[in-house]
Design a protein around this motif. Structure first.
Motif, PDB file in Angstrom:
ATOM      1  N   LEU A 291       0.629  -1.252  -0.037  1.00  0.00           N
ATOM      2  CA  LEU A 291      -0.079   0.138  -0.114  1.00  0.00           C
ATOM      3  C   LEU A 291       0.925   1.283   0.083  1.00  0.00           C
ATOM      4  N   LYS A 294       1.693   2.174  -3.055  1.00  0.00           N
ATOM      5  CA  LYS A 294       0.887   2.839  -3.890  1.00  0.00           C
ATOM      6  C   LYS A 294       0.497   4.152  -3.259  1.00  0.00           C
ATOM      7  N   MET A 296      -0.493   4.921  -0.203  1.00  0.00           N
ATOM      8  CA  MET A 296      -1.537   4.657   0.830  1.00  0.00           C
ATOM      9  C   MET A 296      -0.736   4.419   2.127  1.00  0.00           C
ATOM     10  N   ILE A 307     -11.187   0.570   1.290  1.00  0.00           N
ATOM     11  CA  ILE A 307     -10.546   1.145   0.266  1.00  0.00           C
ATOM     12  C   ILE A 307      -9.176   0.633   0.060  1.00  0.00           C
ATOM     13  N   GLU A 308      -8.529   0.468   1.311  1.00  0.00           N
ATOM     14  CA  GLU A 308      -7.103  -0.264   1.407  1.00  0.00           C
ATOM     15  C   GLU A 308      -7.186  -1.640   0.758  1.00  0.00           C
ATOM     16  N   GLU A 310      -9.186  -2.743  -1.437  1.00  0.00           N
ATOM     17  CA  GLU A 310      -9.367  -2.600  -2.790  1.00  0.00           C
ATOM     18  C   GLU A 310      -8.105  -2.153  -3.744  1.00  0.00           C
ATOM     19  N   ALA A 311      -7.452  -1.253  -2.804  1.00  0.00           N
ATOM     20  CA  ALA A 311      -5.934  -0.998  -3.474  1.00  0.00           C
ATOM     21  C   ALA A 311      -5.134  -2.182  -3.540  1.00  0.00           C
ATOM     22  N   GLU A 314      -5.899  -4.588  -6.350  1.00  0.00           N
ATOM     23  CA  GLU A 314      -5.360  -4.171  -7.720  1.00  0.00           C
ATOM     24  C   GLU A 314      -3.979  -5.044  -8.159  1.00  0.00           C
ATOM     25  N   ASN A 315      -3.147  -5.317  -7.218  1.00  0.00           N
ATOM     26  CA  ASN A 315      -1.990  -6.033  -7.778  1.00  0.00           C
ATOM     27  C   ASN A 315      -2.096  -7.530  -8.033  1.00  0.00           C
TER      28      ASN A 315
END
Ligand code: 4AD
Ligand code: MG
Length: 437
Positions: A291, A294, A296, A307-308, A310-311, A314-315
């Motif tokens: 994170l 990214k 975050m 949201i974390e 989800e981020a 993405e990987n």
């Protein structure tokens, strides 16, 4: 089907060209002219186009059939005719149409809002979308039973009304129970921990209740959790079981529900490659590093927010299991992992996150067997330790290492079916703002 009627799925089998059949169901769509009538008939299995002419049916039958609204129940007779343009390859040439019960004008028409459709869920269950979701749901829960039973687990049924909290007081639904207050169950876990001393390996698929105070596309107030609990098992082994279980369920859906996935536009090719791959396991601390890359920043010790998650996901294009969350942020029953490489105390626990933004589908852990650390953690949560005395008995009489986890059935279905909202993964959703119909 009875002796007289065939199901639509059955008549669509190859080799039925020219056969005379009787079908029954509901009018899904209808159109026509003064001479020709087209009825798309649906039953639980499929839909088929039926065609009739004024000449073949006769004046009275033709005019009666033409006047029927959609969702009227009917019985029809006719001859199957191969037609490559017809969905499923056959069309039925009608020789008779008998109304069973003509429908009033159906309130659901094209292009209505999701909320309208949910207000009319009792009728919308008939839609091809809900029909497909409900079939996948039936496959999923059936697969859970088969998975565990074939591995020697017993089905164990927990109480739904309970005096104890297991997942924190803030999401408990209170119930007036004679002249005292109790709660709707948040998890079977405490009772499952008692039962493993008798049955060793158990599972269930059961209703679960949480007073979630926020409106999201992932939270229901009433949902189904499929849980397992096993004696003599550490959390690492439980993670392996969880990976096998989810793969088993996906394989079963791919075997039985190809056409439903197609109706739902939930491409099966998203799921197929998952079966032969290893799904990664990472630590919470490693997740924070990903994170950070990214941009975050999460303070070590805080639970991951949606949201974390989800981020992070993405990987990845498979489910990922995140282990060893900070002990502080976790429920009282999760024990400390002594051998962890982390900046603070972490728990022997895990969450499985689904790809494609569907979030946490599984939560699980090993269970603390130390009475004093459980008592301390309960006090910290503001619970009265004496209310949990029966639970602590399980540590007093022949305690053993044990672990378990819970699968959010609707979260899993939402992901498999690629649904935009978890509310469509359950027949009659209950949320902060909805308890009807
Ligand atoms: O992570 P949770 O809270 O874990 C437990 O309750 C453990 N006691 C389970 C166990 O170890 N036996 O919930 C498990 C799963 C979550 O990962 C999520 O998928 C689902 O249940 N879930 C919900 N699904 C829909 N609506 C909600 N409000 C949900 N809350 C949790
Ligand atoms: Mg959880």
């Amino acid at each position: 089907m009875d002796n007289d009627h065939t199901s639509i799925a059955d008549v669509k089998l190859p080799g039925n060209q020219g056969k005379e059949v009787r079908l029954r169901g509901w009018i899904y769509r209808t159109r026509g002219s003064n001479r020709m009538l087209f009825i798309v008939l649906r039953d639980s299995t499929d839909i088929i186009q039926c065609v009739g002419s004024r000449d073949d049916l006769g004046e009275v039958v033709f005019d009666t059939a033409r006047a029927l609204n959609i969702e009227s129940s009917i019985s029809v007779h006719g001859k199957l005719n191969q037609d490559s343009r017809a969905p499923g390859g056959y069309e039925l040439h009608l020789s008779a149409v008998e109304p069973v019960s003509p429908a009033e004008r159906f309130p659901i028409t094209k292009d209505q809002s999701e909320e309208f459709l949910r207000d009319n869920r009792h009728l919308w269950l008939r839609s091809r979308k809900m029909n497909a979701v409900l079939k996948v749901r039936s496959t999923v829960t059936g697969a859970i039973h088969d998975f565990f039973r074939s591995r020697g687990y017993y089905e164990f049924t927990p109480p739904i009304l309970t005096p104890n909290a297991a997942e924190g007081g803030s999401t408990l639904f209170e119930v007036k129970y004679y002249d005292r207050k109790i709660y709707m169950t948040q998890t079977w876990q405490l009772y499952a921990e008692a039962a493993i001393f008798s049955l060793e390996r158990i599972y269930d698929v059961s209703p679960t209740f949480r007073a979630e105070k926020s409106k999201t596309s992932r939270h229901l107030s009433e949902f189904w959790m499929a849980e397992m609990e096993a004696a003599w098992m550490g959390y690492r082994e439980a993670i392996e079981v969880a990976n096998q279980e989810i793969k088993f369920i996906i394989a079963r859906v791919l075997e039985r529900n190809r056409s439903e996935l197609e109706i739902l536009e939930a491409d099966a090719s998203r799921l197929e490659p998952l079966l032969s791959r290893e799904w990664p396991v990472i630590t919470y601390t490693e997740a924070l590093e990903i994170l950070k890359e990214k941009k975050m920043e999460v303070t070590w010790g805080k639970d991951l927010r949606t949201i974390e998650e989800e981020a992070l996901m993405e990987n990845f294009d498979t489910p990922v299991t995140v282990i060893q969350y900070p002990k502080e942020a976790m429920a009282f029953y999760k024990p400390v992992e002594e051998n962890a490489n982390a900046p603070g105390p972490v728990a022997k626990c895990f969450d499985m996150l689904a790809p494609e933004g569907y979030g946490e589908i599984i939560g699980g852990s090993e269970r603390d067997t130390d009475i004093s650390s459980i008592s301390k953690a309960l006090e910290k949560e503001g619970e009265k330790v004496e209310n949990y005395d029966w639970y602590l008995d399980l540590r007093r009489y022949g305690s053993v290492q044990h672990s378990g986890y819970g699968v959010g059935v609707e979260r899993l279905i939402a992901w498999i079916c690629k649904l935009e909202n978890i509310k469509d993964a359950i027949p009659f959703p209950r949320t902060l703002t909805r308890v009807t119909p």
